[in-house]
Design an enzyme around this catalytic site. Sequence first.
Site, PDB file in Angstrom:
ATOM      1  CD  GLU A 113      38.569  39.367  37.758  1.00  0.00           C
ATOM      2  OE1 GLU A 113      38.679  38.310  37.097  1.00  0.00           O
ATOM      3  OE2 GLU A 113      38.264  39.368  38.952  1.00  0.00           O
ATOM      4  N   GLY A 114      37.668  42.666  32.684  1.00  0.00           N
ATOM      5  CA  GLY A 114      37.559  42.578  31.235  1.00  0.00           C
ATOM      6  C   GLY A 114      36.555  41.565  30.729  1.00  0.00           C
TER       7      GLY A 114
END
Length: 351
Positions: free
Chosen positions: A323-324
């Site tokens: 998710e970064g």
Amino acid sequence: MSSLNLDDFTDLIERPDGGVRRDAEARRERQVVPPGALGRLDDLGEWLAAAQSAVPVRAIERPRVVLFAGDHGVAGLGVSARPAGSADELVRAVLDGSSPVSVLARRLGVPVRVVDMALDCEPESLPDEVVRHRVRRGSGRIDVEDALTLEEAEAAFLAGVAVADEEADSGTDLVVLGDVSVGGTTAAAVLIAALCGTDASVVTGRGGRAIDDLAWMRKCAAVRDALRRARPVLGDQLQLLAAVGGADLAAITGFLLQSAARKTPVILDGVVSAACALVGQRVAFRAPDWWLAGQTSGEPAQAKAFDRMALEPLLDHGVTVGEGAGALLALPLVQAAAALAAELPEGPEKE
């Protein structure tokens, strides 16, 4: 046959300005802190100067996290620790602020954008700005069928291009890129194995939430079977994304290429963004000059992709959540490099 000609990106994408980089290096030589004393921060500052065509380098003031989301049919084989079709739960956690990337982004003052490309849920259950680019509900089971039709792959790729344009036009000066998916690491492993010419076992990892040995064996078999389907279309990157990628991966590839064309620097997160970057490199060999490898996720396929693109990760903290989040941790490092390059005083001229 697709009407989209990816070869155009070869002409559209230029390298960061080499002359400006040399000017930045010369300025660094004149600063009071000895060159090399700041380690990789020197390289980062000079890279940013070249990307911005500016000496001294400008501060990174409008960064943004952009996450592409989708479900993958291959997750139905039990290759993920999460249930198939449950990526929308991860998206809702990002949107309500309870996910790791949301907590970090809030602390760092960075906005987060989620783009649904193929979540397996009703579009009405998510905000309009999240679902407006959706191409389909879920992607096909890549071990036995195509992830997308060629038309869907083209639509997803162009959606990624559009998102890159929206970010560039709004003044975003650096993107932290990630994915929110279930089954995405399997598709990414297939793409990287296909493009690097390696076997399934070499690239198959255990995912963000580690799977057990039996699930790893199922995942390895799925990668092997999908790899057989990938090899005949290796010469056509859009066909490859349609066969064994997914709508989110096609969109990320389009986003990366258009960001490079628009001279927007990007920090890559996990194995999914690494796989798409590798596809992008096949399309336009200069494109990786605009990207930074944010972190090492521990996925063997990610390491192989970064090595192929000669990208050295900035951090190795063992962050596997996706998710970064891991790439976002690298953002302060990049901002620090910009500040030091711009604000350290120059010493007296040497006789």
